[in-house]
Design an enzyme around this catalytic site. Sequence first.
Site, PDB file in Angstrom:
ATOM      1  N   ARG A  51      36.655  49.023  28.048  1.00  0.00           N
ATOM      2  CA  ARG A  51      37.484  48.319  27.066  1.00  0.00           C
ATOM      3  C   ARG A  51      38.274  47.323  27.905  1.00  0.00           C
ATOM      4  O   ARG A  51      37.664  46.449  28.518  1.00  0.00           O
ATOM      5  CB  ARG A  51      38.342  49.348  26.311  1.00  0.00           C
ATOM      6  CG  ARG A  51      38.875  48.852  24.988  1.00  0.00           C
ATOM      7  CD  ARG A  51      39.586  49.937  24.192  1.00  0.00           C
ATOM      8  NE  ARG A  51      40.823  50.420  24.836  1.00  0.00           N
ATOM      9  CZ  ARG A  51      41.685  51.262  24.271  1.00  0.00           C
ATOM     10  NH1 ARG A  51      41.463  51.724  23.059  1.00  0.00           N
ATOM     11  NH2 ARG A  51      42.774  51.650  24.908  1.00  0.00           N
TER      12      ARG A  51
ATOM     13  N   LYS B 279      53.870  52.892  20.168  1.00  0.00           N
ATOM     14  CA  LYS B 279      53.198  51.748  19.535  1.00  0.00           C
ATOM     15  C   LYS B 279      53.017  52.018  18.036  1.00  0.00           C
ATOM     16  O   LYS B 279      53.159  53.162  17.584  1.00  0.00           O
ATOM     17  CB  LYS B 279      51.839  51.534  20.205  1.00  0.00           C
ATOM     18  CG  LYS B 279      50.876  52.720  20.053  1.00  0.00           C
ATOM     19  CD  LYS B 279      49.651  52.545  20.945  1.00  0.00           C
ATOM     20  CE  LYS B 279      48.694  53.726  20.819  1.00  0.00           C
ATOM     21  NZ  LYS B 279      47.591  53.626  21.794  1.00  0.00           N
TER      22      LYS B 279
ATOM     23  N   TYR C  69      40.600  58.381 -12.832  1.00  0.00           N
ATOM     24  CA  TYR C  69      39.490  57.436 -12.946  1.00  0.00           C
ATOM     25  C   TYR C  69      38.137  58.134 -12.912  1.00  0.00           C
ATOM     26  O   TYR C  69      37.884  58.976 -12.055  1.00  0.00           O
ATOM     27  CB  TYR C  69      39.531  56.421 -11.793  1.00  0.00           C
ATOM     28  CG  TYR C  69      40.622  55.392 -11.942  1.00  0.00           C
ATOM     29  CD1 TYR C  69      40.725  54.600 -13.090  1.00  0.00           C
ATOM     30  CD2 TYR C  69      41.554  55.200 -10.927  1.00  0.00           C
ATOM     31  CE1 TYR C  69      41.731  53.646 -13.218  1.00  0.00           C
ATOM     32  CE2 TYR C  69      42.550  54.249 -11.042  1.00  0.00           C
ATOM     33  CZ  TYR C  69      42.638  53.474 -12.198  1.00  0.00           C
ATOM     34  OH  TYR C  69      43.626  52.545 -12.315  1.00  0.00           O
TER      35      TYR C  69
ATOM     36  N   MET D  83      45.485  54.191  -6.550  1.00  0.00           N
ATOM     37  CA  MET D  83      46.193  53.377  -5.564  1.00  0.00           C
ATOM     38  C   MET D  83      47.628  53.868  -5.364  1.00  0.00           C
ATOM     39  O   MET D  83      48.142  53.869  -4.247  1.00  0.00           O
ATOM     40  CB  MET D  83      46.205  51.902  -5.995  1.00  0.00           C
ATOM     41  CG  MET D  83      46.773  50.982  -4.924  1.00  0.00           C
ATOM     42  SD  MET D  83      46.914  49.258  -5.429  1.00  0.00           S
ATOM     43  CE  MET D  83      45.219  48.783  -5.597  1.00  0.00           C
TER      44      MET D  83
END
Length: 370
Positions: free
Chosen positions: A133, A35, A264, A312
């Site tokens: 679940r 998956k 940063y 990022m």
Amino acid sequence: MRSHAEAQVDLNAISENTAAFTRRVAPAAVMAVVKADGYGHGAVPAARAALAGGAAWLGVVHVREALELRDAGIDAPVLTMMAIGADDHTEAIRRDVDVSAGTAEMVRHLASRAKEAGKTARVHLKADTGMNRGGATPADWPSVVSAALAAESDGHLKVVGLWSHFASSDDPGNPSIASQISVFRSAADYAEKAGVTPEVRHLSNTAAAIDVPEARFDLVRVGGGVFGLSTLPGGAPGWLTPAMTLKARLIQVKRVPAGSGVSYNHRYYTPRETTLGLLPLGYADGVPRALTNTRFAFARGRRWPIAGTVCMDQLVIDFGDEPVEAGEEVVLFGPGADGEPTAQEWGETLDTISYEIVTGIGPRVPRSHS
Ligand SMILES: *Cc1c(COP(=O)(O)O)cnc(C)c1O
């Protein structure tokens, strides 16, 4: 490495890991769970490598993931583990994709889709044995079984599997493990006495396949283990090899004076005159910002500090006086054999599991398979 960065996937490790499980759990069979794009490793190549290693089944979550395997020409049994009414079950059934049902309503839905497809739906009935679940609680199980028997006698459905899922198999000795096994046995006994004749009963994920031999039944569903990972304390045992290596090339190197604030908010100041290297991977690629100021960069046989905030798209590494050059490779995690960090270590540092690390590597990072 052709690109600026890559997630290198060792297909041989996937085959060998699968083979190791196959030997270990025999006579039970192995379902390789691929998956989420094969836990980020690439679903189709991972599936092929796992099948080559002896997996008899494949597992995914969504119908679309199963159809991706079928489209690639993979014809091994595939189970879609999550029952979502809105999924295209007609197409799933048409293409021999096994589907799960944990409610009587879903059983009837699948039977009607099978009628539409002009085929018999291959269904695994899911019992909720204590995770709360998906699946049928013990109170609801008889209604699921009787709906399935009714659909079987109409010729629209075949119960191929009976299954459930552990909540805490990665917590050795947790009393819920024995309790879930016992509830699962009762559910299977009930269904079989009522006339269901499943091919496979399955309960275990990776941690249970390793650690709970009495829960293997006919089939174990191994996801992380196929990729050399586990959620057990301390990670995967030594007989598994992590399959993914995340690496990139330095795109710039420069000398800066002592006391230079880096990245940063200047959360890092160079302790002395030093060489900084710029690596083109950041949090959008799956290198979490929380790795700011850790030592998870590996080059030239040792670890170096990630200097300041992970951005990022990029991060900065402090190489001291090491004469690194632009174009050099830096490994962020790998199997760990040479001392490089592992996804397991990332997970421990970030208070999560290795699975979240490898599935989090972004689509901007090309996968290479060898
Ligand atoms: C993902 C998943 C698995 C595989 O779990 P691993 O710990 O990766 O082996 C097994 N069963 C179900 C229902 C799952 O969702």
